[in-house]
Design a protein around this motif. Sequence first.
Motif, PDB file in Angstrom:
ATOM      1  N   LYS A   1       0.818  -1.216   0.000  1.00 49.87           N
ATOM      2  CA  LYS A   1       0.000   0.000   0.000  1.00 49.87           C
ATOM      3  C   LYS A   1       0.856   1.271   0.000  1.00 49.87           C
ATOM      4  O   LYS A   1       0.371   2.354  -0.353  1.00 49.87           O
ATOM      5  N   LEU A   2       2.110   1.157   0.416  1.00 52.26           N
ATOM      6  CA  LEU A   2       3.001   2.319   0.383  1.00 52.26           C
ATOM      7  C   LEU A   2       3.277   2.777  -1.044  1.00 52.26           C
ATOM      8  O   LEU A   2       3.637   3.933  -1.282  1.00 52.26           O
ATOM      9  N   TYR A   3       3.098   1.874  -2.002  1.00 48.40           N
ATOM     10  CA  TYR A   3       3.418   2.174  -3.400  1.00 48.40           C
ATOM     11  C   TYR A   3       2.201   1.933  -4.302  1.00 48.40           C
ATOM     12  O   TYR A   3       2.339   1.499  -5.441  1.00 48.40           O
ATOM     13  N   PHE A   4       1.016   2.221  -3.780  1.00 46.16           N
ATOM     14  CA  PHE A   4      -0.223   1.911  -4.501  1.00 46.16           C
ATOM     15  C   PHE A   4      -0.358   2.671  -5.810  1.00 46.16           C
ATOM     16  O   PHE A   4      -1.037   2.218  -6.739  1.00 46.16           O
ATOM     17  N   ASN A   5       0.295   3.849  -5.923  1.00 45.01           N
ATOM     18  CA  ASN A   5       0.137   4.663  -7.135  1.00 45.01           C
ATOM     19  C   ASN A   5       1.223   4.403  -8.182  1.00 45.01           C
ATOM     20  O   ASN A   5       1.336   5.143  -9.154  1.00 45.01           O
ATOM     21  N   TYR A   6       2.016   3.351  -7.974  1.00 46.61           N
ATOM     22  CA  TYR A   6       3.050   2.999  -8.947  1.00 46.61           C
ATOM     23  C   TYR A   6       2.554   1.892  -9.875  1.00 46.61           C
ATOM     24  O   TYR A   6       1.641   1.147  -9.534  1.00 46.61           O
ATOM     25  N   LYS A   7       3.186   1.797 -11.054  1.00 45.76           N
ATOM     26  CA  LYS A   7       2.852   0.711 -11.971  1.00 45.76           C
ATOM     27  C   LYS A   7       3.278  -0.620 -11.360  1.00 45.76           C
ATOM     28  O   LYS A   7       4.042  -0.662 -10.409  1.00 45.76           O
ATOM     29  N   GLU A   8       2.796  -1.707 -11.942  1.00 47.09           N
ATOM     30  CA  GLU A   8       2.916  -3.017 -11.318  1.00 47.09           C
ATOM     31  C   GLU A   8       4.359  -3.425 -11.017  1.00 47.09           C
ATOM     32  O   GLU A   8       4.675  -3.820  -9.885  1.00 47.09           O
ATOM     33  N   ASP A   9       5.254  -3.362 -12.013  1.00 43.65           N
ATOM     34  CA  ASP A   9       6.631  -3.808 -11.795  1.00 43.65           C
ATOM     35  C   ASP A   9       7.371  -2.976 -10.741  1.00 43.65           C
ATOM     36  O   ASP A   9       7.972  -3.536  -9.816  1.00 43.65           O
ATOM     37  N   PRO A  10       7.356  -1.634 -10.858  1.00 41.20           N
ATOM     38  CA  PRO A  10       7.994  -0.838  -9.798  1.00 41.20           C
ATOM     39  C   PRO A  10       7.351  -1.056  -8.427  1.00 41.20           C
ATOM     40  O   PRO A  10       8.058  -1.084  -7.413  1.00 41.20           O
ATOM     41  N   LYS A  11       6.047  -1.234  -8.398  1.00 42.84           N
ATOM     42  CA  LYS A  11       5.347  -1.453  -7.126  1.00 42.84           C
ATOM     43  C   LYS A  11       5.837  -2.739  -6.458  1.00 42.84           C
ATOM     44  O   LYS A  11       6.145  -2.745  -5.259  1.00 42.84           O
ATOM     45  N   ILE A  12       5.910  -3.809  -7.224  1.00 46.53           N
ATOM     46  CA  ILE A  12       6.382  -5.086  -6.677  1.00 46.53           C
ATOM     47  C   ILE A  12       7.826  -4.964  -6.206  1.00 46.53           C
ATOM     48  O   ILE A  12       8.173  -5.380  -5.086  1.00 46.53           O
ATOM     49  N   ALA A  13       8.679  -4.382  -7.055  1.00 46.16           N
ATOM     50  CA  ALA A  13      10.100  -4.275  -6.727  1.00 46.16           C
ATOM     51  C   ALA A  13      10.330  -3.417  -5.486  1.00 46.16           C
ATOM     52  O   ALA A  13      11.110  -3.786  -4.599  1.00 46.16           O
ATOM     53  N   LEU A  14       9.656  -2.280  -5.418  1.00 45.52           N
ATOM     54  CA  LEU A  14       9.826  -1.386  -4.270  1.00 45.52           C
ATOM     55  C   LEU A  14       9.311  -2.021  -2.981  1.00 45.52           C
ATOM     56  O   LEU A  14       9.918  -1.880  -1.914  1.00 45.52           O
ATOM     57  N   THR A  15       8.190  -2.721  -3.078  1.00 50.78           N
ATOM     58  CA  THR A  15       7.628  -3.385  -1.895  1.00 50.78           C
ATOM     59  C   THR A  15       8.569  -4.457  -1.371  1.00 50.78           C
ATOM     60  O   THR A  15       8.873  -4.519  -0.171  1.00 50.78           O
ATOM     61  N   ILE A  16       9.051  -5.314  -2.270  1.00 49.94           N
ATOM     62  CA  ILE A  16       9.955  -6.397  -1.866  1.00 49.94           C
ATOM     63  C   ILE A  16      11.251  -5.828  -1.295  1.00 49.94           C
ATOM     64  O   ILE A  16      11.760  -6.303  -0.265  1.00 49.94           O
ATOM     65  N   CYS A  17      11.784  -4.792  -1.922  1.00 48.76           N
ATOM     66  CA  CYS A  17      13.040  -4.208  -1.457  1.00 48.76           C
ATOM     67  C   CYS A  17      12.875  -3.475  -0.126  1.00 48.76           C
ATOM     68  O   CYS A  17      13.843  -3.353   0.637  1.00 48.76           O
ATOM     69  N   THR A  18      11.685  -2.979   0.151  1.00 49.71           N
ATOM     70  CA  THR A  18      11.429  -2.339   1.445  1.00 49.71           C
ATOM     71  C   THR A  18      11.374  -3.374   2.557  1.00 49.71           C
ATOM     72  O   THR A  18      11.891  -3.170   3.660  1.00 49.71           O
ATOM     73  N   ILE A  19      10.762  -4.507   2.269  1.00 47.03           N
ATOM     74  CA  ILE A  19      10.594  -5.553   3.280  1.00 47.03           C
ATOM     75  C   ILE A  19      11.898  -6.295   3.547  1.00 47.03           C
ATOM     76  O   ILE A  19      12.244  -6.573   4.692  1.00 47.03           O
ATOM     77  N   PHE A  20      12.652  -6.584   2.480  1.00 47.66           N
ATOM     78  CA  PHE A  20      13.839  -7.435   2.606  1.00 47.66           C
ATOM     79  C   PHE A  20      15.116  -6.607   2.443  1.00 47.66           C
ATOM     80  O   PHE A  20      15.590  -6.386   1.334  1.00 47.66           O
ATOM     81  N   GLY A  21      15.650  -6.164   3.564  1.00 46.20           N
ATOM     82  CA  GLY A  21      16.862  -5.355   3.551  1.00 46.20           C
ATOM     83  C   GLY A  21      18.131  -6.193   3.551  1.00 46.20           C
ATOM     84  O   GLY A  21      18.100  -7.425   3.523  1.00 46.20           O
ATOM     85  N   SER A  22      19.245  -5.503   3.645  1.00 46.44           N
ATOM     86  CA  SER A  22      20.559  -6.161   3.643  1.00 46.44           C
ATOM     87  C   SER A  22      20.918  -6.582   5.070  1.00 46.44           C
ATOM     88  O   SER A  22      21.912  -6.136   5.647  1.00 46.44           O
ATOM     89  N   THR A  23      20.100  -7.453   5.634  1.00 49.90           N
ATOM     90  CA  THR A  23      20.263  -7.831   7.040  1.00 49.90           C
ATOM     91  C   THR A  23      21.577  -8.556   7.298  1.00 49.90           C
ATOM     92  O   THR A  23      22.228  -8.319   8.321  1.00 49.90           O
ATOM     93  N   THR A  24      21.976  -9.418   6.381  1.00 50.91           N
ATOM     94  CA  THR A  24      23.182 -10.215   6.590  1.00 50.91           C
ATOM     95  C   THR A  24      24.443  -9.402   6.337  1.00 50.91           C
ATOM     96  O   THR A  24      25.292  -9.251   7.222  1.00 50.91           O
ATOM     97  N   THR A  25      24.578  -8.862   5.136  1.00 50.29           N
ATOM     98  CA  THR A  25      25.805  -8.162   4.752  1.00 50.29           C
ATOM     99  C   THR A  25      25.997  -6.871   5.526  1.00 50.29           C
ATOM    100  O   THR A  25      27.113  -6.524   5.912  1.00 50.29           O
ATOM    101  N   PHE A  26      24.919  -6.145   5.768  1.00 52.14           N
ATOM    102  CA  PHE A  26      25.013  -4.832   6.409  1.00 52.14           C
ATOM    103  C   PHE A  26      24.744  -4.899   7.908  1.00 52.14           C
ATOM    104  O   PHE A  26      25.447  -4.285   8.707  1.00 52.14           O
ATOM    105  N   GLY A  27      23.705  -5.661   8.295  1.00 49.29           N
ATOM    106  CA  GLY A  27      23.268  -5.654   9.685  1.00 49.29           C
ATOM    107  C   GLY A  27      24.097  -6.513  10.622  1.00 49.29           C
ATOM    108  O   GLY A  27      24.485  -6.080  11.718  1.00 49.29           O
TER     109      GLY A  27
END
Length: 355
Positions: free
Chosen positions: A100-126
Amino acid sequence: MRYIIELLNLNVINSSLTDFQNIIISSILIIILGFVLGRLKVFTNETAHSITNILLNLTFPALCFTAFIQDIDKNIIMQSMSLLIFGFIVYIVLILTFGKLYFNYKEDPKIALTICTIFGSTTTFGFPIVYSLYGSEGLIYANIFNLSYRVFLYSYALIKMSGIKFRLENIHEMIFNPILFSTFLGLIVWIFQDNFPHISIEKNNIVSYVSIVRIDHTLPSIFHTLKLLASLTSALAWLSIGITLSNLSIKSALLSKTSWYYSFNKVIFLPLLTLLVLIALKYFNVMDISYIAVVAVVILMATPTGAVVAAYSLKYDKAPVLISNCYFLSTVLSLILIPLWIIILEILKSAGILF
Protein backbone atom coordinates in the motif's frame (compact mmCIF):
# COMPACT_ATOMS: atom_id res chain seq x y z
CA MET A 1 22.38 18.64 23.05
CA ARG A 2 24.13 18.40 26.42
CA TYR A 3 21.88 15.46 27.32
CA ILE A 4 22.86 13.62 24.13
CA ILE A 5 26.55 14.27 24.75
CA GLU A 6 26.18 12.86 28.27
CA LEU A 7 24.24 9.92 26.85
CA LEU A 8 27.15 9.02 24.61
CA ASN A 9 28.99 7.95 27.74
CA LEU A 10 26.55 5.11 28.46
CA ASN A 11 26.85 1.34 28.11
CA VAL A 12 27.79 0.26 24.57
CA ILE A 13 28.70 3.87 23.70
CA ASN A 14 31.24 4.07 26.54
CA SER A 15 33.01 7.00 28.14
CA SER A 16 35.62 7.30 25.43
CA LEU A 17 33.21 6.34 22.63
CA THR A 18 35.91 3.89 21.57
CA ASP A 19 33.84 0.86 20.56
CA PHE A 20 31.05 2.79 18.91
CA GLN A 21 33.32 5.22 17.07
CA ASN A 22 35.70 2.52 15.90
CA ILE A 23 32.93 0.37 14.45
CA ILE A 24 31.13 3.19 12.65
CA ILE A 25 34.25 4.99 11.44
CA SER A 26 35.86 1.72 10.32
CA SER A 27 32.76 0.72 8.35
CA ILE A 28 32.57 4.11 6.63
CA LEU A 29 36.28 4.18 5.82
CA ILE A 30 36.29 0.65 4.38
CA ILE A 31 33.17 1.39 2.30
CA ILE A 32 34.83 4.59 1.02
CA LEU A 33 38.00 2.60 0.26
CA GLY A 34 35.97 0.08 -1.75
CA PHE A 35 34.16 2.91 -3.52
CA VAL A 36 37.39 4.73 -4.48
CA LEU A 37 39.15 1.55 -5.63
CA GLY A 38 36.03 0.66 -7.62
CA ARG A 39 35.98 4.05 -9.30
CA LEU A 40 39.67 3.67 -10.10
CA LYS A 41 38.88 0.26 -11.65
CA VAL A 42 41.29 -1.49 -9.29
CA PHE A 43 38.25 -3.55 -8.27
CA THR A 44 35.38 -4.35 -10.60
CA ASN A 45 31.80 -5.51 -10.18
CA GLU A 46 33.09 -9.06 -10.61
CA THR A 47 35.36 -8.48 -7.60
CA ALA A 48 32.32 -7.48 -5.53
CA HIS A 49 30.48 -10.63 -6.67
CA SER A 50 33.47 -12.80 -5.74
CA ILE A 51 33.73 -11.20 -2.30
CA THR A 52 29.98 -11.64 -1.80
CA ASN A 53 30.30 -15.34 -2.65
CA ILE A 54 33.07 -15.69 -0.05
CA LEU A 55 30.87 -13.93 2.49
CA LEU A 56 27.72 -15.92 1.84
CA ASN A 57 29.39 -19.31 1.52
CA LEU A 58 32.28 -19.09 3.98
CA THR A 59 32.65 -16.22 6.45
CA PHE A 60 28.98 -15.62 7.31
CA PRO A 61 28.30 -19.34 7.95
CA ALA A 62 31.40 -19.43 10.18
CA LEU A 63 30.20 -16.31 12.01
CA CYS A 64 26.67 -17.65 12.48
CA PHE A 65 27.82 -21.06 13.71
CA THR A 66 30.52 -19.90 16.14
CA ALA A 67 28.11 -17.41 17.75
CA PHE A 68 26.25 -20.41 19.20
CA ILE A 69 29.37 -22.08 20.62
CA GLN A 70 28.91 -20.91 24.19
CA ASP A 71 27.34 -22.02 27.45
CA ILE A 72 23.60 -22.44 27.27
CA ASP A 73 21.53 -19.60 28.72
CA LYS A 74 17.85 -20.33 29.33
CA ASN A 75 16.96 -16.64 29.30
CA ILE A 76 18.54 -16.14 25.87
CA ILE A 77 16.75 -19.27 24.60
CA MET A 78 13.37 -17.98 25.78
CA GLN A 79 13.97 -14.59 24.19
CA SER A 80 15.21 -16.23 20.99
CA MET A 81 12.02 -18.29 20.70
CA SER A 82 9.96 -15.11 21.20
CA LEU A 83 12.00 -13.42 18.46
CA LEU A 84 11.48 -16.38 16.13
CA ILE A 85 7.69 -16.12 16.46
CA PHE A 86 7.81 -12.33 16.30
CA GLY A 87 9.92 -12.47 13.14
CA PHE A 88 7.43 -14.63 11.26
CA ILE A 89 4.54 -12.41 12.35
CA VAL A 90 6.41 -9.26 11.32
CA TYR A 91 7.24 -10.49 7.81
CA ILE A 92 3.73 -11.84 7.21
CA VAL A 93 2.24 -8.48 8.23
CA LEU A 94 4.74 -6.59 6.06
CA ILE A 95 3.98 -8.80 3.07
CA LEU A 96 0.25 -8.23 3.48
CA THR A 97 0.38 -4.48 4.06
CA PHE A 98 3.48 -2.74 2.69
CA GLY A 99 2.36 -2.84 -0.93
CA LYS A 100 0.00 0.00 0.00
CA LEU A 101 3.00 2.32 0.38
CA TYR A 102 3.42 2.17 -3.40
CA PHE A 103 -0.22 1.91 -4.50
CA ASN A 104 0.14 4.66 -7.14
CA TYR A 105 3.05 3.00 -8.95
CA LYS A 106 2.85 0.71 -11.97
CA GLU A 107 2.92 -3.02 -11.32
CA ASP A 108 6.63 -3.81 -11.79
CA PRO A 109 7.99 -0.84 -9.80
CA LYS A 110 5.35 -1.45 -7.13
CA ILE A 111 6.38 -5.09 -6.68
CA ALA A 112 10.10 -4.28 -6.73
CA LEU A 113 9.83 -1.39 -4.27
CA THR A 114 7.63 -3.38 -1.90
CA ILE A 115 9.96 -6.40 -1.87
CA CYS A 116 13.04 -4.21 -1.46
CA THR A 117 11.43 -2.34 1.45
CA ILE A 118 10.59 -5.55 3.28
CA PHE A 119 13.84 -7.44 2.61
CA GLY A 120 16.86 -5.36 3.55
CA SER A 121 20.56 -6.16 3.64
CA THR A 122 20.26 -7.83 7.04
CA THR A 123 23.18 -10.22 6.59
CA THR A 124 25.80 -8.16 4.75
CA PHE A 125 25.01 -4.83 6.41
CA GLY A 126 23.27 -5.65 9.68
CA PHE A 127 25.08 -8.69 11.08
CA PRO A 128 28.59 -7.14 11.15
CA ILE A 129 27.30 -4.09 13.06
CA VAL A 130 25.29 -6.17 15.54
CA TYR A 131 28.19 -8.57 16.13
CA SER A 132 30.75 -5.78 16.47
CA LEU A 133 28.63 -3.98 19.08
CA TYR A 134 27.00 -6.82 21.01
CA GLY A 135 29.06 -9.93 20.30
CA SER A 136 27.67 -13.46 20.20
CA GLU A 137 24.51 -12.66 22.17
CA GLY A 138 23.50 -9.92 19.74
CA LEU A 139 24.28 -12.15 16.77
CA ILE A 140 22.19 -15.00 18.19
CA TYR A 141 19.18 -12.69 18.43
CA ALA A 142 19.82 -11.34 14.92
CA ASN A 143 20.17 -14.88 13.54
CA ILE A 144 16.95 -16.14 15.12
CA PHE A 145 14.91 -13.12 14.08
CA ASN A 146 16.35 -13.42 10.57
CA LEU A 147 15.24 -17.03 10.04
CA SER A 148 11.79 -15.89 8.88
CA TYR A 149 13.47 -13.38 6.58
CA ARG A 150 15.34 -16.17 4.79
CA VAL A 151 12.28 -18.37 4.48
CA PHE A 152 10.30 -15.61 2.76
CA LEU A 153 13.29 -14.25 0.79
CA TYR A 154 13.76 -17.53 -1.09
CA SER A 155 10.05 -18.21 -1.46
CA TYR A 156 7.69 -15.23 -1.51
CA ALA A 157 10.22 -12.62 -2.69
CA LEU A 158 11.51 -14.86 -5.48
CA ILE A 159 7.99 -15.72 -6.67
CA LYS A 160 6.87 -12.08 -6.72
CA MET A 161 9.98 -10.81 -8.48
CA SER A 162 10.23 -13.63 -11.02
CA GLY A 163 6.56 -14.27 -11.65
CA ILE A 164 7.17 -18.02 -11.53
CA LYS A 165 5.43 -20.58 -9.36
CA PHE A 166 7.04 -22.03 -6.27
CA ARG A 167 9.21 -25.06 -7.15
CA LEU A 168 11.04 -27.79 -5.26
CA GLU A 169 14.33 -26.13 -6.14
CA ASN A 170 13.33 -23.19 -3.96
CA ILE A 171 12.92 -25.49 -0.96
CA HIS A 172 16.35 -26.98 -1.68
CA GLU A 173 17.85 -23.48 -1.89
CA MET A 174 16.32 -22.57 1.47
CA ILE A 175 17.34 -25.74 3.30
CA PHE A 176 20.88 -25.89 1.95
CA ASN A 177 21.59 -22.18 2.11
CA PRO A 178 24.97 -22.11 3.92
CA ILE A 179 23.96 -19.36 6.35
CA LEU A 180 20.60 -20.93 7.17
CA PHE A 181 22.18 -24.37 7.54
CA SER A 182 24.97 -23.11 9.82
CA THR A 183 22.43 -21.20 11.91
CA PHE A 184 20.27 -24.30 12.46
CA LEU A 185 23.35 -26.43 13.15
CA GLY A 186 24.64 -23.92 15.67
CA LEU A 187 21.21 -23.61 17.28
CA ILE A 188 20.98 -27.40 17.72
CA VAL A 189 24.49 -27.56 19.19
CA TRP A 190 23.73 -24.69 21.56
CA ILE A 191 20.34 -25.90 22.84
CA PHE A 192 21.14 -29.62 23.06
CA GLN A 193 24.82 -29.49 24.03
CA ASP A 194 24.12 -31.10 27.43
CA ASN A 195 22.40 -34.03 25.73
CA PHE A 196 25.48 -35.06 23.76
CA PRO A 197 28.16 -37.32 25.27
CA HIS A 198 30.74 -35.58 27.45
CA ILE A 199 34.49 -36.10 27.54
CA SER A 200 37.15 -35.04 30.00
CA ILE A 201 39.45 -32.19 29.05
CA GLU A 202 42.56 -31.23 31.00
CA LYS A 203 43.70 -27.63 30.91
CA ASN A 204 46.18 -26.03 33.32
CA ASN A 205 46.11 -29.22 35.39
CA ILE A 206 42.35 -28.86 35.83
CA VAL A 207 40.11 -31.63 34.48
CA SER A 208 36.62 -30.67 33.30
CA TYR A 209 33.87 -32.53 31.48
CA VAL A 210 32.50 -30.91 28.36
CA SER A 211 30.08 -31.85 25.61
CA ILE A 212 31.75 -33.27 22.51
CA VAL A 213 29.97 -30.64 20.37
CA ARG A 214 31.68 -27.81 22.23
CA ILE A 215 34.42 -27.59 19.65
CA ASP A 216 35.95 -24.59 21.43
CA HIS A 217 37.14 -27.20 23.97
CA THR A 218 37.23 -30.47 22.04
CA LEU A 219 38.55 -29.20 18.70
CA PRO A 220 40.16 -25.84 19.51
CA SER A 221 42.16 -25.66 16.26
CA ILE A 222 39.03 -26.02 14.13
CA PHE A 223 37.16 -23.55 16.32
CA HIS A 224 40.03 -21.05 16.01
CA THR A 225 39.98 -21.48 12.22
CA LEU A 226 36.24 -20.80 12.11
CA LYS A 227 36.64 -17.74 14.35
CA LEU A 228 39.42 -16.49 12.08
CA LEU A 229 37.15 -16.83 9.05
CA ALA A 230 34.32 -15.13 10.96
CA SER A 231 36.60 -12.21 11.81
CA LEU A 232 36.98 -11.44 8.09
CA THR A 233 33.25 -10.85 7.67
CA SER A 234 32.89 -7.17 8.57
CA ALA A 235 35.79 -5.85 6.50
CA LEU A 236 34.88 -7.95 3.44
CA ALA A 237 31.20 -7.02 3.68
CA TRP A 238 31.92 -3.30 3.89
CA LEU A 239 34.49 -3.49 1.09
CA SER A 240 31.98 -5.28 -1.14
CA ILE A 241 29.34 -2.62 -0.43
CA GLY A 242 31.77 0.14 -1.42
CA ILE A 243 32.76 -1.58 -4.67
CA THR A 244 29.10 -2.16 -5.57
CA LEU A 245 28.24 1.50 -4.91
CA SER A 246 31.11 2.63 -7.16
CA ASN A 247 29.34 1.10 -10.15
CA LEU A 248 26.11 3.04 -9.56
CA SER A 249 25.14 6.56 -10.64
CA ILE A 250 25.28 9.05 -7.77
CA LYS A 251 23.50 11.78 -9.74
CA SER A 252 20.70 9.50 -10.87
CA ALA A 253 20.08 8.30 -7.31
CA LEU A 254 20.08 11.79 -5.81
CA LEU A 255 17.65 13.13 -8.44
CA SER A 256 15.19 10.26 -8.07
CA LYS A 257 12.22 11.27 -5.90
CA THR A 258 11.11 7.65 -5.71
CA SER A 259 14.52 6.66 -4.34
CA TRP A 260 14.19 9.26 -1.58
CA TYR A 261 10.65 8.10 -0.76
CA TYR A 262 11.76 4.47 -0.76
CA SER A 263 14.80 5.23 1.42
CA PHE A 264 12.60 7.03 3.94
CA ASN A 265 10.35 3.97 4.15
CA LYS A 266 13.31 1.59 4.37
CA VAL A 267 15.67 3.19 6.88
CA ILE A 268 13.30 5.42 8.88
CA PHE A 269 9.66 4.33 8.74
CA LEU A 270 10.17 0.54 8.92
CA PRO A 271 12.61 0.52 11.88
CA LEU A 272 10.50 3.15 13.65
CA LEU A 273 7.35 1.08 13.21
CA THR A 274 9.17 -2.04 14.43
CA LEU A 275 10.53 -0.20 17.47
CA LEU A 276 7.09 1.15 18.40
CA VAL A 277 5.61 -2.34 18.16
CA LEU A 278 8.38 -3.78 20.35
CA ILE A 279 7.87 -1.05 22.95
CA ALA A 280 4.10 -1.67 22.94
CA LEU A 281 4.56 -5.44 23.30
CA LYS A 282 6.94 -4.90 26.19
CA TYR A 283 4.68 -2.30 27.85
CA PHE A 284 1.65 -4.60 27.74
CA ASN A 285 3.76 -7.60 28.85
CA VAL A 286 3.03 -9.49 25.63
CA MET A 287 6.71 -10.10 24.86
CA ASP A 288 9.56 -9.32 27.22
CA ILE A 289 12.88 -9.18 25.36
CA SER A 290 16.18 -7.66 26.35
CA TYR A 291 17.61 -4.36 25.22
CA ILE A 292 20.25 -6.10 23.09
CA ALA A 293 17.53 -8.07 21.29
CA VAL A 294 15.57 -4.88 20.58
CA VAL A 295 18.66 -3.13 19.19
CA ALA A 296 19.52 -6.14 17.01
CA VAL A 297 16.03 -6.20 15.48
CA VAL A 298 15.92 -2.43 14.89
CA ILE A 299 19.37 -2.46 13.22
CA LEU A 300 18.29 -5.29 10.90
CA MET A 301 15.10 -3.44 9.95
CA ALA A 302 17.09 -0.24 9.29
CA THR A 303 19.41 -1.87 6.77
CA PRO A 304 19.35 -0.70 3.12
CA THR A 305 18.27 -2.60 0.02
CA GLY A 306 19.28 -6.26 0.15
CA ALA A 307 21.75 -7.58 -2.41
CA VAL A 308 19.60 -10.64 -3.15
CA VAL A 309 16.44 -8.69 -3.97
CA ALA A 310 18.49 -6.20 -5.99
CA ALA A 311 19.81 -9.19 -7.95
CA TYR A 312 16.23 -10.43 -8.40
CA SER A 313 15.33 -7.02 -9.82
CA LEU A 314 18.15 -7.17 -12.34
CA LYS A 315 17.64 -10.82 -13.28
CA TYR A 316 13.87 -10.58 -13.79
CA ASP A 317 13.82 -7.01 -15.15
CA LYS A 318 11.72 -5.59 -12.32
CA ALA A 319 12.60 -1.86 -12.48
CA PRO A 320 16.38 -2.53 -12.30
CA VAL A 321 17.48 1.09 -12.81
CA LEU A 322 15.11 2.35 -10.12
CA ILE A 323 16.20 -0.33 -7.66
CA SER A 324 19.88 0.46 -8.35
CA ASN A 325 19.18 4.09 -7.40
CA CYS A 326 17.33 2.92 -4.30
CA TYR A 327 20.24 0.64 -3.39
CA PHE A 328 22.74 3.48 -3.58
CA LEU A 329 20.73 6.10 -1.70
CA SER A 330 19.42 3.80 1.04
CA THR A 331 22.95 2.46 1.66
CA VAL A 332 24.42 5.95 2.04
CA LEU A 333 21.58 7.02 4.33
CA SER A 334 21.95 3.86 6.43
CA LEU A 335 25.53 4.82 7.21
CA ILE A 336 24.15 7.97 8.80
CA LEU A 337 20.92 6.67 10.28
CA ILE A 338 21.97 3.36 11.86
CA PRO A 339 24.36 5.18 14.25
CA LEU A 340 21.52 7.63 14.92
CA TRP A 341 19.15 4.73 15.66
CA ILE A 342 21.66 3.33 18.15
CA ILE A 343 21.86 6.70 19.89
CA ILE A 344 18.05 6.95 19.98
CA LEU A 345 17.84 3.49 21.51
CA GLU A 346 20.38 4.50 24.15
CA ILE A 347 18.24 7.55 24.95
CA LEU A 348 15.17 5.35 25.33
CA LYS A 349 17.13 2.97 27.54
CA SER A 350 18.38 5.75 29.80
CA ALA A 351 14.80 7.06 30.04
CA GLY A 352 13.64 3.65 31.25
CA ILE A 353 11.54 2.93 28.16
CA LEU A 354 13.88 0.14 27.08
CA PHE A 355 15.75 -1.99 29.59
